[in-house]
Design a protein around this motif. Structure first.
Motif, PDB file in Angstrom:
ATOM      1  N   ILE A 809       0.878  -1.171   0.000  1.00 32.06           N
ATOM      2  CA  ILE A 809       0.000   0.000   0.000  1.00 32.06           C
ATOM      3  C   ILE A 809       0.915   1.220   0.000  1.00 32.06           C
ATOM      4  CG2 ILE A 809      -1.941   1.121   1.170  1.00 32.06           C
ATOM      5  CD1 ILE A 809      -0.870  -2.281   2.372  1.00 32.06           C
ATOM      6  N   TYR A 810       0.640   2.171  -0.871  1.00 29.41           N
ATOM      7  CA  TYR A 810       1.636   3.222  -1.064  1.00 29.41           C
ATOM      8  C   TYR A 810       0.996   4.590  -1.295  1.00 29.41           C
ATOM      9  CZ  TYR A 810       0.410   1.913  -5.858  1.00 29.41           C
ATOM     10  OH  TYR A 810      -0.272   1.607  -7.003  1.00 29.41           O
ATOM     11  N   THR A 811       1.813   5.607  -1.011  1.00 28.40           N
ATOM     12  CA  THR A 811       1.510   6.971  -1.408  1.00 28.40           C
ATOM     13  C   THR A 811       2.548   7.381  -2.442  1.00 28.40           C
ATOM     14  OG1 THR A 811       1.091   9.208  -0.568  1.00 28.40           O
ATOM     15  CG2 THR A 811       2.839   7.938   0.526  1.00 28.40           C
ATOM     16  N   THR A 812       2.717   8.668  -2.705  1.00 27.38           N
ATOM     17  CA  THR A 812       3.591   9.089  -3.817  1.00 27.38           C
ATOM     18  C   THR A 812       5.041   8.681  -3.623  1.00 27.38           C
ATOM     19  OG1 THR A 812       3.760  11.241  -2.728  1.00 27.38           O
ATOM     20  CG2 THR A 812       2.148  11.024  -4.518  1.00 27.38           C
ATOM     21  N   ASP A 813       5.545   8.687  -2.375  1.00 25.42           N
ATOM     22  CA  ASP A 813       6.978   8.425  -2.172  1.00 25.42           C
ATOM     23  C   ASP A 813       7.260   7.461  -1.034  1.00 25.42           C
ATOM     24  OD1 ASP A 813       6.154  10.027  -0.132  1.00 25.42           O
ATOM     25  OD2 ASP A 813       7.746  11.523  -0.319  1.00 25.42           O
ATOM     26  N   TYR A 814       6.222   6.722  -0.605  1.00 28.87           N
ATOM     27  CA  TYR A 814       6.449   5.813   0.507  1.00 28.87           C
ATOM     28  C   TYR A 814       5.473   4.643   0.406  1.00 28.87           C
ATOM     29  CZ  TYR A 814       8.254   4.427   5.052  1.00 28.87           C
ATOM     30  OH  TYR A 814       8.911   3.761   6.051  1.00 28.87           O
ATOM     31  N   GLY A 815       5.882   3.486   0.987  1.00 28.27           N
ATOM     32  CA  GLY A 815       5.021   2.321   0.912  1.00 28.27           C
ATOM     33  C   GLY A 815       5.131   1.442   2.137  1.00 28.27           C
ATOM     34  N   PHE A 816       4.164   0.557   2.250  1.00 29.71           N
ATOM     35  CA  PHE A 816       4.055  -0.330   3.406  1.00 29.71           C
ATOM     36  C   PHE A 816       3.606  -1.688   2.895  1.00 29.71           C
ATOM     37  CE2 PHE A 816       1.219  -2.143   6.701  1.00 29.71           C
ATOM     38  CZ  PHE A 816       2.065  -2.171   7.789  1.00 29.71           C
ATOM     39  N   ALA A 817       4.481  -2.705   3.048  1.00 27.22           N
ATOM     40  CA  ALA A 817       4.179  -4.034   2.524  1.00 27.22           C
ATOM     41  C   ALA A 817       3.866  -4.998   3.662  1.00 27.22           C
ATOM     42  CB  ALA A 817       5.349  -4.563   1.705  1.00 27.22           C
ATOM     43  N   ILE A 818       2.902  -5.882   3.382  1.00 23.75           N
ATOM     44  CA  ILE A 818       2.618  -7.019   4.270  1.00 23.75           C
ATOM     45  C   ILE A 818       3.002  -8.280   3.508  1.00 23.75           C
ATOM     46  CG2 ILE A 818       0.876  -8.267   5.580  1.00 23.75           C
ATOM     47  CD1 ILE A 818      -0.789  -5.744   5.674  1.00 23.75           C
ATOM     48  N   ILE A 819       3.856  -9.097   4.115  1.00 24.39           N
ATOM     49  CA  ILE A 819       4.302 -10.350   3.501  1.00 24.39           C
ATOM     50  C   ILE A 819       3.768 -11.490   4.365  1.00 24.39           C
ATOM     51  CG2 ILE A 819       6.277 -11.679   2.692  1.00 24.39           C
ATOM     52  CD1 ILE A 819       7.915  -9.039   2.841  1.00 24.39           C
ATOM     53  N   PHE A 857       3.607 -13.656   9.653  1.00 25.83           N
ATOM     54  CA  PHE A 857       3.626 -12.696   8.560  1.00 25.83           C
ATOM     55  C   PHE A 857       4.628 -11.614   8.921  1.00 25.83           C
ATOM     56  CE2 PHE A 857       0.332 -11.268  11.467  1.00 25.83           C
ATOM     57  CZ  PHE A 857       0.513  -9.896  11.564  1.00 25.83           C
ATOM     58  N   ALA A 858       4.922 -10.733   7.999  1.00 27.84           N
ATOM     59  CA  ALA A 858       5.916  -9.689   8.224  1.00 27.84           C
ATOM     60  C   ALA A 858       5.461  -8.386   7.585  1.00 27.84           C
ATOM     61  CB  ALA A 858       7.277 -10.112   7.656  1.00 27.84           C
ATOM     62  N   LEU A 859       6.052  -7.302   8.078  1.00 29.32           N
ATOM     63  CA  LEU A 859       5.816  -5.970   7.503  1.00 29.32           C
ATOM     64  C   LEU A 859       7.135  -5.463   6.929  1.00 29.32           C
ATOM     65  CD1 LEU A 859       3.835  -4.371  10.489  1.00 29.32           C
ATOM     66  CD2 LEU A 859       2.921  -5.728   8.593  1.00 29.32           C
ATOM     67  N   TYR A 860       7.025  -4.623   5.897  1.00 30.97           N
ATOM     68  CA  TYR A 860       8.229  -4.043   5.320  1.00 30.97           C
ATOM     69  C   TYR A 860       7.924  -2.598   4.898  1.00 30.97           C
ATOM     70  CZ  TYR A 860      12.815  -3.990   3.112  1.00 30.97           C
ATOM     71  OH  TYR A 860      14.113  -3.720   2.802  1.00 30.97           O
ATOM     72  N   PRO A 861       8.154  -1.621   5.808  1.00 36.35           N
ATOM     73  CA  PRO A 861       7.996  -0.209   5.425  1.00 36.35           C
ATOM     74  C   PRO A 861       9.167   0.205   4.543  1.00 36.35           C
ATOM     75  CG  PRO A 861       8.027  -0.525   7.833  1.00 36.35           C
ATOM     76  CD  PRO A 861       8.538  -1.779   7.206  1.00 36.35           C
ATOM     77  N   HIS A 862       8.900   1.078   3.585  1.00 34.76           N
ATOM     78  CA  HIS A 862       9.989   1.408   2.662  1.00 34.76           C
ATOM     79  C   HIS A 862       9.794   2.776   2.020  1.00 34.76           C
ATOM     80  CE1 HIS A 862       7.304   0.525  -0.783  1.00 34.76           C
ATOM     81  NE2 HIS A 862       6.864  -0.474  -0.034  1.00 34.76           N
ATOM     82  N   LYS A 863      10.898   3.395   1.714  1.00 37.75           N
ATOM     83  CA  LYS A 863      10.919   4.631   0.941  1.00 37.75           C
ATOM     84  C   LYS A 863      10.651   4.299  -0.515  1.00 37.75           C
ATOM     85  CE  LYS A 863      11.932   9.134   0.600  1.00 37.75           C
ATOM     86  NZ  LYS A 863      11.079  10.155   1.264  1.00 37.75           N
ATOM     87  N   ILE A 871      10.323  -5.316  -3.298  1.00 36.79           N
ATOM     88  CA  ILE A 871       9.474  -6.114  -2.417  1.00 36.79           C
ATOM     89  C   ILE A 871       9.363  -7.581  -2.887  1.00 36.79           C
ATOM     90  CG2 ILE A 871       7.113  -6.394  -1.538  1.00 36.79           C
ATOM     91  CD1 ILE A 871       8.817  -4.249  -0.130  1.00 36.79           C
ATOM     92  N   PRO A 872       9.268  -7.858  -4.192  1.00 37.27           N
ATOM     93  CA  PRO A 872       9.239  -9.283  -4.573  1.00 37.27           C
ATOM     94  C   PRO A 872      10.449 -10.060  -4.069  1.00 37.27           C
ATOM     95  CG  PRO A 872       8.518  -7.932  -6.410  1.00 37.27           C
ATOM     96  CD  PRO A 872       9.031  -6.988  -5.364  1.00 37.27           C
ATOM     97  N   ARG A 873      11.630  -9.444  -4.110  1.00 37.35           N
ATOM     98  CA  ARG A 873      12.831 -10.111  -3.596  1.00 37.35           C
ATOM     99  C   ARG A 873      12.778 -10.247  -2.076  1.00 37.35           C
ATOM    100  NH1 ARG A 873      18.363  -8.243  -6.765  1.00 37.35           N
ATOM    101  NH2 ARG A 873      18.009  -9.497  -8.649  1.00 37.35           N
ATOM    102  N   LYS A 874      12.326  -9.181  -1.393  1.00 36.45           N
ATOM    103  CA  LYS A 874      12.243  -9.236   0.066  1.00 36.45           C
ATOM    104  C   LYS A 874      11.278 -10.333   0.506  1.00 36.45           C
ATOM    105  CE  LYS A 874      15.063  -5.799   0.300  1.00 36.45           C
ATOM    106  NZ  LYS A 874      16.489  -6.104   0.584  1.00 36.45           N
ATOM    107  N   SER A 875      10.216 -10.510  -0.251  1.00 33.63           N
ATOM    108  CA  SER A 875       9.246 -11.549   0.060  1.00 33.63           C
ATOM    109  C   SER A 875       9.875 -12.936  -0.076  1.00 33.63           C
ATOM    110  CB  SER A 875       8.034 -11.428  -0.865  1.00 33.63           C
ATOM    111  OG  SER A 875       7.166 -12.523  -0.705  1.00 33.63           O
ATOM    112  N   LEU A 876      10.641 -13.137  -1.147  1.00 41.98           N
ATOM    113  CA  LEU A 876      11.284 -14.444  -1.337  1.00 41.98           C
ATOM    114  C   LEU A 876      12.334 -14.710  -0.256  1.00 41.98           C
ATOM    115  CD1 LEU A 876      11.858 -15.353  -5.087  1.00 41.98           C
ATOM    116  CD2 LEU A 876      10.514 -16.527  -3.376  1.00 41.98           C
TER     117      LEU A 876
END
Length: 965
Positions: A809-819, A857-863, A871-876
């Motif tokens: 889930i993201y805005t213009t310059d930041y995102g938040f992933a759930i894995i 499960f895991a979270l991955y906040p990111h710039k 994120i696909p690599r982080k998930s793997l």
């Protein structure tokens, strides 16, 4: 044609008269004495003899079984709720017949029930009974169409037959069973002790036959006149026989094997009397058949050659397509289609998934690259919020692949006039034929002789579309050149949303086995071992059948598959260790294996000299740098001194990310407040219809936020710091452990505890500190957009949606992933993002998700966006941890892929056993070229082309055959 009906028999009058003609047509009625067969328990044997008329056997039972009449085999059943037409069975010839009745273990829908009340011989006068059958079916048609011409013709035909009376024994026979519906008073005669005059004798059968033959001739002539008056059929329907038999559902798979055998025997018996086209899906059933009944298997192969039985689907089983992995979907077709190729010399070009719970947007590409040209489904008719607009359309997947798709009205039609007309009226492309599949499925043996009679009589009946018995591929050849409407993206099913989350244990096992099997294949490639693991994959693929993977099956069957997958998990771990030992040999180094084709900084089990170390769960772990797809030796020894991560009962921090006890998350590296809070909610979960399958939209009305009863720091060291929140809901206790790792932005969640409550849905919610402008999720071998706020009724219906491995889930310059690790159900409503933890239904398994639980499960906040954050690599990396083993010095490098949008999922032995096959796919939606020398194949590894530059279209899956590297 002007017709006055005021002096005509009504439809009820016609039915009553047909009942008495049928009663008079009975030449003989007697009970067949059955005794237990001397050599088989619970199997009943007997014999009968008749030498005039047409013979029928009526099986008075509740339950399911197999009836043998000499060498002819019939499926018989009745549910507790009502009768079905496949209890009245024709006998093909006169004379002495040996009879065997084998009860099934369970009833048609898993009922622990078999009540047998008797077996009866009916001998019918052929002409009168033939007239009764045809007239009854035409009466049913007239009842639906209200066609006055049919009523007039039926009246004229009935005028030819003068019933002089029926004998008491004939009436008794018809009150027990009749094709014609008896008048209401017949069933009540026995309660008033009313008896017919015993002196009343049956009609002269020759006289009845003569009148009935005259009536039948008149009926045929009058119908021909009507056909001539009509300008033509109102349309056309292609029909095929089918029996949708679940691999496991309300019974274990051993019961299914008998259902499959009984159904195929029934079909082969029917095919001796009628033209037959019967589709067989689930290629696993061919394997079962070969093992369980080799003689029947030979007959089925012969019937396939004669195009009586038509294999469709091409999948190992009719799997789920949302919650299992992309490679699993590929293997479903790879092993299913190649089984067909081996056994019958060709693959099928017909896709067949009538009952799965929605269809992922990457499926068109997988279908087409597996040799499928047309896809049949029915389930979209189950939508609750929005009516799916098309019965025949072009389905365009997320990558742009197109496939003709048929959304037909029912997978269990009995070819009643209502169902036939519904198939036509619901057909949205009237310049093409409609489609229908007919036959009893889980609760029976496919088509019945009455269905085949309906097909014959209704095929050109007035007021009806013309019906053609046909192979589904023939349907494809008719519709393929027509202009059809288009549907883009997934085929989301607006019901059964709970199937993404039920059965946390089986879903986690499936996810982890998918990843471990891919690791096993890659490690075997590293060892230059050309070993196929098809036998292991087949066990997993069977468990991915839609009702099994969704955990919508009875407890006995659920436990069977849990035990089977746990044994498989242990076996895969053992095989991985065996291969690693052969690679490593004997020595004093720690050999670390990275199966992913990029460099990683990650933790590994083992004491690497000079690395930051920590004891976790009794084992030493070290933080190392692992080269891309490599086996690297490290010295074993003491670690480097390092300060512990920060942490107390209020928060934990690793210098990059800070997590507070209320779920507040701060990105220290980028100075961004990411999440205001995270919390667990418990919601009342009492679906209106399908308990184990559904999450109804009103669940949100009764949700309660759970406040932690305890919060404490449970781990603190140089590698990891963890805080634990404990929740209590009624008798349920959930302990949620949240961990931060050194040098990592990932936040790991693990929830253990004991669930002791029913009718409850648990979710973890995250309240974001930014307004999202979009969301995208990984689907099996693809990526799809998800709405952050409903824009239309179709969005509103997706209040719960499936995710394969990650959601961003993201805005213009930041995102938040759930894995997630097998927790596929998610929801988004503006700033609130949720993942479904548990669902606790009563039906079909009241023990499901009750007791000990273990959820990860895991979270991955990111710039930046998810692509920039890789994120696909982080998930793997989360799913495929580094592996280690003690051994001799090894330093091997294999493959490195510099393009972060190209994921390598596995490297397997080619199906010809000569080389290796890489499965890669493009994850960012960008056209990309990769310098790689090999042979590009389809997913079945049949058609190939040599290339030294592999070009990926957006979200394209590639299969590349390579030599050992």
């Amino acid at each position: 044609m002007g017709i006055k009906l005021n002096n005509m028999r009504t439809l009820e009058g016609i039915k009553t008269e047909l009942f008495y003609i049928e009663t008079a047509s009975t030449l003989r009625f007697s009970e067949i004495v059955l005794n237990k067969c001397h050599d088989q328990m619970n199997v009943l044997c007997g014999e009968l003899f008749f030498d005039e008329g047409d013979g029928y056997i009526f099986v008075d039972l509740v339950g399911e079984g197999t009836l043998y009449i000499d060498d002819e085999i019939h499926a018989v059943f009745k549910t507790p709720e009502g009768g079905h037409e496949n209890r009245f069975i024709p006998i093909s010839s006169k004379g002495l017949k040996k009879i065997i009745l084998k009860p099934a273990v369970v009833g048609p829908f898993g009922e622990k029930l078999f009540n047998f009340n008797g077996l009866y011989l009916y001998v019918k006068e052929p002409w009168s009974f033939r007239f009764v059958i045809e007239a009854n079916l035409l009466t049913d048609l007239a009842g639906y169409t209200r066609d006055e011409r049919l009523i007039y013709v039926l009246n004229k035909a009935l005028d030819q037959i003068d019933i002089e009376g029926v004998a008491e024994w004939q009436l008794k026979a018809s009150s027990l069973y009749s094709i014609s519906r008896p008048p209401f008073y017949i069933s009540s005669v026995k309660y008033y002790d009313i008896k017919l005059d015993p002196d009343i004798m049956p009609m002269d059968p020759k006289k009845l036959a003569e009148m009935s033959r005259s009536a039948l001739d008149l009926l045929h002539r009058e119908l021909e006149n009507i056909y001539r008056e009509l300008e033509g059929s109102i349309g056309m329907i292609y029909a095929v026989g089918h029996a949708h038999i679940d691999v496991s559902w309300l019974w274990p798979p051993d019961v299914t094997k008998q259902k499959v055998i009984r159904t195929l025997e029934n079909v082969l018996t029917l095919s001796k009397r009628y033209p037959m086209k019967f589709v067989l899906s689930n290629m696993l059933y061919l394997k079962w058949l070969r093992e369980e009944d080799p003689e029947l298997y030979k007959k089925v192969l012969e019937a396939i050659k004669k195009e009586i039985i038509i294999p469709v689907g091409g999948m190992w089983v009719e799997s789920d397509t949302n919650i299992i992995g992309g490679e699993s979907l590929v293997r479903q077709f790879l092993y299913g289609q190649r089984l067909l190729l081996k056994e019958i010399g060709r693959i099928t070009e017909v896709g067949w998934l009538p009952d799965s719970f929605g269809y992922t947007g990457s499926l068109p590409q997988i279908l087409r690259k597996s040799g499928i040209k047309i896809f049949f489904t029915h389930k979209l008719y189950w939508n609750k919020q929005n009516r799916f607009p098309y019965s025949l359309f072009i389905w365009e997947g997320v990558d742009g692949t197109e496939i003709i798709t048929v959304n037909y009205t029912t997978y269990g039609s009995n070819l009643s006039p209502q169902q036939i007309m519904a198939a036509w009226k619901d057909h949205t492309s009237p310049d093409t034929p409609a489609f229908i599949a007919f036959g009893f499925g889980d609760d029976g043996g496919g088509p019945t002789w009455i269905m085949m009679e309906r097909l014959r009589i209704y095929s050109q009946a007035p007021g009806m579309p013309k019906i053609v018995l046909a192979d589904p591929y023939e349907y494809y050849k008719i519709v393929r050149d027509h202009e059809l409407p288009r549907w883009r993206g997934e085929l989301y099913l607006e019901i059964h949303r709970g199937t993404y989350s039920t059965g946390h244990k089986i879903k986690k096992l499936i996810r982890m086995l998918e990843e471990k099997l891919k690791d096993l294949e890659i490690i075997s490639f590293m060892a230059s071992e050309k070993r196929s693991y098809k036998d292991l994959w087949e066990i997993l693929l069977e468990a991915e059948f839609h009702d099994i993977a969704s955990a919508t099956l009875v407890n006995e069957a659920y436990k069977y598959y849990i035990n089977r997958l746990e044994r498989l998990d242990k076996e895969v771990d053992e095989k991985i260790n065996e291969v690693l030992k052969r690679i490593s040999g004997e020595g004093e180094y720690l050999n670390v294996v990275n199966t992913l084709p990029w460099d990683r900084r990650d933790v590994v089990k083992g004491a690497v000299k000079g690395a930051v170390q920590q004891i976790i769960d009794g084992e030493v772990y070290s933080l190392i740098n692992a080269p891309a797809m490599s086996i690297t030796s490290f010295e074993i020894g003491e670690g480097a001194p390092a300060d512990p991560l920060q942490g107390d009962d209020q928060k934990i921090s690793n210098g990059l990310i800070e997590f507070y006890k209320d779920g507040y998350i701060k990105d220290l590296e980028n100075n961004i407040d990411v999440v205001k809070r995270s919390f667990v909610i418990a919601c009342r979960d009492i679906p209106a219809e399908w308990d184990g399958w559904d999450i109804d939209p009103w669940y949100i009305r009764s949700c309660r936020e759970l406040k932690p009863v305890k919060i404490r720091l449970v781990e603190k060291g140089p590698l990891r710091a963890c805080i634990e929140r404990e929740y209590v809901y009624r008798k349920t206790v959930l302990r949620e452990k949240i961990c931060l790792w050194r040098d990592s932005r990932r936040i790991d969640f693990r929830i253990k505890g004991f669930v002791a409550d029913r009718f409850v849905l648990f979710k973890e919610l995250f309240e974001l500190n930014f307004d999202p402008i979009g969301a995208e999720a990984e689907i099996p071998y693809g990526v799809i957009r998800r709405s952050v706020a409903p824009q239309n009724p179709w969005d509103e219906a997706k209040f719960e949606f499936p995710v394969w491995r990650w959601l961003d889930i993201y805005t213009t310059d930041y995102g938040f992933a759930i894995i997630n690790k097998g927790r596929s159900g998610h929801n988004i409503n503006k700033r609130i993002v949720g993942i479904t933890l548990l669902k606790t239904p009563i039906f079909p398994n009241p023990h499901l998700d009750h007791g000990e639980i273990d959820i990860e499960f895991a979270l991955y906040p990111h710039k930046g966006g998810w692509r920039e954050a890789e994120i696909p690599r982080k998930s793997l990396e989360y799913h495929r941890p580094l592996k280690s083993i003690k051994g001799a010095y090894v330093n091997k490098r294999f493959i490195k892929i510099d393009h972060p949008n190209i994921l390598l999922e596995t490297i397997k032995i080619s199906e010809d056993g000569e080389d290796y096959v890489m499965r890669l796919w493009e994850t960012y939606g960008r056209r990309t070229s990769l310098k790689l020398e090999g042979e590009e194949l389809d997913l079945l590894e049949l058609k190939g082309e040599r290339k030294d530059l592999i070009t990926f279209d957006p979200y394209e899956i590639k299969t590349i055959k390579i030599r050992n590297i």
